[in-house]
Design an enzyme around this catalytic site. Sequence first.
Site, PDB file in Angstrom:
ATOM      1  N   ARG A  54       0.831  -1.202   0.000  1.00 13.99           N
ATOM      2  CA  ARG A  54       0.000   0.000   0.000  1.00 13.99           C
ATOM      3  C   ARG A  54       0.866   1.253   0.000  1.00 13.99           C
ATOM      4  NH1 ARG A  54      -2.043   1.298   4.043  1.00 13.99           N
ATOM      5  NH2 ARG A  54      -1.037  -0.149   5.491  1.00 13.99           N
ATOM      6  N   LYS A 195      -8.259  -2.453   1.577  1.00 13.94           N
ATOM      7  CA  LYS A 195      -8.153  -1.502   2.677  1.00 13.94           C
ATOM      8  C   LYS A 195      -8.947  -0.217   2.429  1.00 13.94           C
ATOM      9  CE  LYS A 195      -5.795  -3.948   5.519  1.00 13.94           C
ATOM     10  NZ  LYS A 195      -6.515  -4.573   6.681  1.00 13.94           N
ATOM     11  N   HIS A 215      -9.424  -3.974  13.428  1.00 14.32           N
ATOM     12  CA  HIS A 215      -8.375  -4.593  12.626  1.00 14.32           C
ATOM     13  C   HIS A 215      -7.799  -5.728  13.460  1.00 14.32           C
ATOM     14  CE1 HIS A 215      -4.410  -4.137  10.190  1.00 14.32           C
ATOM     15  NE2 HIS A 215      -5.274  -4.916   9.565  1.00 14.32           N
ATOM     16  N   SER A 233       2.117  -6.404  12.424  1.00 11.42           N
ATOM     17  CA  SER A 233       2.884  -7.422  11.726  1.00 11.42           C
ATOM     18  C   SER A 233       4.001  -7.974  12.609  1.00 11.42           C
ATOM     19  CB  SER A 233       3.482  -6.822  10.455  1.00 11.42           C
ATOM     20  OG  SER A 233       4.246  -7.771   9.761  1.00 11.42           O
ATOM     21  N   LYS A 237      -0.396 -12.591  15.358  1.00  6.74           N
ATOM     22  CA  LYS A 237      -1.857 -12.517  15.284  1.00  6.74           C
ATOM     23  C   LYS A 237      -2.441 -13.690  14.494  1.00  6.74           C
ATOM     24  CE  LYS A 237      -3.791  -9.629  12.411  1.00  6.74           C
ATOM     25  NZ  LYS A 237      -4.337  -8.447  11.713  1.00  6.74           N
ATOM     26  N   THR A 238      -1.867 -13.944  13.326  1.00  2.09           N
ATOM     27  CA  THR A 238      -2.368 -15.040  12.482  1.00  2.09           C
ATOM     28  C   THR A 238      -2.084 -16.387  13.123  1.00  2.09           C
ATOM     29  OG1 THR A 238      -2.026 -13.707  10.496  1.00  2.09           O
ATOM     30  CG2 THR A 238      -2.260 -16.078  10.189  1.00  2.09           C
ATOM     31  N   ASP A 252      -8.645 -10.839   9.730  1.00  6.16           N
ATOM     32  CA  ASP A 252      -8.129  -9.474   9.616  1.00  6.16           C
ATOM     33  C   ASP A 252      -9.099  -8.347   9.973  1.00  6.16           C
ATOM     34  OD1 ASP A 252      -5.849  -7.862   8.933  1.00  6.16           O
ATOM     35  OD2 ASP A 252      -6.868  -7.289   7.098  1.00  6.16           O
ATOM     36  N   ARG A 317       2.203 -12.180  -0.942  1.00  9.07           N
ATOM     37  CA  ARG A 317       0.853 -12.400  -0.415  1.00  9.07           C
ATOM     38  C   ARG A 317       0.141 -13.523  -1.146  1.00  9.07           C
ATOM     39  NH1 ARG A 317      -1.305  -9.352   4.115  1.00  9.07           N
ATOM     40  NH2 ARG A 317       0.047  -7.539   4.342  1.00  9.07           N
TER      41      ARG A 317
END
Length: 530
Positions: A54, A195, A215, A233, A237-238, A252, A317
């Site tokens: 982004r 986003k 988020h 990041s 979290k994942t 997410d 990704r």
Amino acid sequence: MKSSSPLRYLGLYNPNIQYQLTQQQLVDCALERNEGSLADSGALAVDTGKFTGRSPKDRFIIDDHISHDQVWWGNINYKLDGGRFMALCRKMQAYLNKLDVLFVRDCRVCADEQYHMDVRVITETAYQNLFAHHLFIRPEKADISQRPGWTVVAAPGFEADPETDGTRQKNFTIISFSKKVILIGGTGYTGEIKKSIFSVLNFILPHDHGVLPMHCSANVGEKGDTAIFFGLSGTGKTTLSADADRKLIGDDEHGWSDNGVFNFEGGCYAKCAGLSIDKEPQIYHAIKPGALLENINYIAGTTRVDFDNIAKTENTRVAYPVENIANALMPSVAGVPQNIFFLTADAFGVLPPIAKLTAEQAMYHFVSGYTAKVAGTENGINEPTLTFSACFGEAFLPLNPIAYAEMLGEKIRKYHVNVWLVNTGWTGGPYGVGQRMLLSYTRAMVTAALNGGLDHVGYRPHPVFNVMMPESCPGVPDSVLDPQATWASASQYEEQAHQLAAAFIKNFDKYAAYGTEKLVKAGPRAVETV
């Protein structure tokens, strides 16, 4: 005839509209148009061009009667004049009307039907439309003659003229709340589509419906106990939300209403640098035929992905429908959360591995959104670097972060939610001296919090951050739970803790004027230095 075009509300009259193509049709189109290649897994692999991530400084919001007094203008939300927006629209219309084809997809966001919003995504490329197919909710029926709630137009081949159009560079993402249109140009990175809609929901849901946008990732246990995980990041979290014993609500973006938690999306957009079947089995197995890989490299002479090769970007990704995850909850709606986890990778080795927060402390840490980047994660970083991102997603917040924090605090109090601060970073010393917290210990602590294993243990306050640290936890040595006890020098620990506390306080200064005195005092203890 122009008047019969289903996209005439946008000034688009392109005669070749490919509407609501299937996943396989979009893959076939992308291959025919040389947009990408087919990996041995059956996934479509594409390069997104100059932009592999982004560009937050190139996201604009039109200053109009809806946004003018509501948006938190500044370094996150940049203004663009409505007149310049309309002029840019006309130039973009002319470009799109000359293309040989437009790909159009109607989809939805918000799994809770009470809040769902129809979104039309119009793209220059087939792979961008495949991304929209994966990431947003796929309705059973769609009708191109019906005007949607919002429209996203993404054209990587169209570039702005910064001098006349008022943009910073040739690429842009522009949101108009009055027109309900998002224009994306000059970039092929699909995350801009995802986003931009998230930014819209971060405005509409709290402003119009009293729903807290988040988020975060979320999962739910067999007993219906919902948990949500916030983290930037590298915080886990994942990894921590992917639990074989719990159903995944989403990875997410979520909303929290009085009904409970619901996923905004219909898919996942996972990082895949360093991906392996051992580290992230759910993501690894989700890369099936039709999945979309971005900016990866193949092992030389093959079509097998080399996930360790980040020559193009560290931000490789993969996008896929949430159904590709074996234990995904469908539909992605669950009850009010019982536990909230704020994940931080503290490279300074100061924060406890797990601590319980009051509602005010939760609001404070939510607004702070702290983690640390370490050497090797990004070019130019040679020592631990503090990172604060309000609400763990500052780049996507149209409103003042305090507004979201107040909503969070209200819900925590109303539903008596347990809130935990979890340090997945360093212990026994800072990065380079101490060691990373064992994942097995972190999993044990999260499991104990979820299962009530920390409900009846003793607690003591952290001497600087004032959060409550458990004195025991099933599956974790007691010596690990007090971070100061893991350091060789208590005085060095105290010095480091005060330095981190000072950074928290300095960061919070820009929000202090908007929060209550009780919120400001929920932070760490300030220590005057001579």
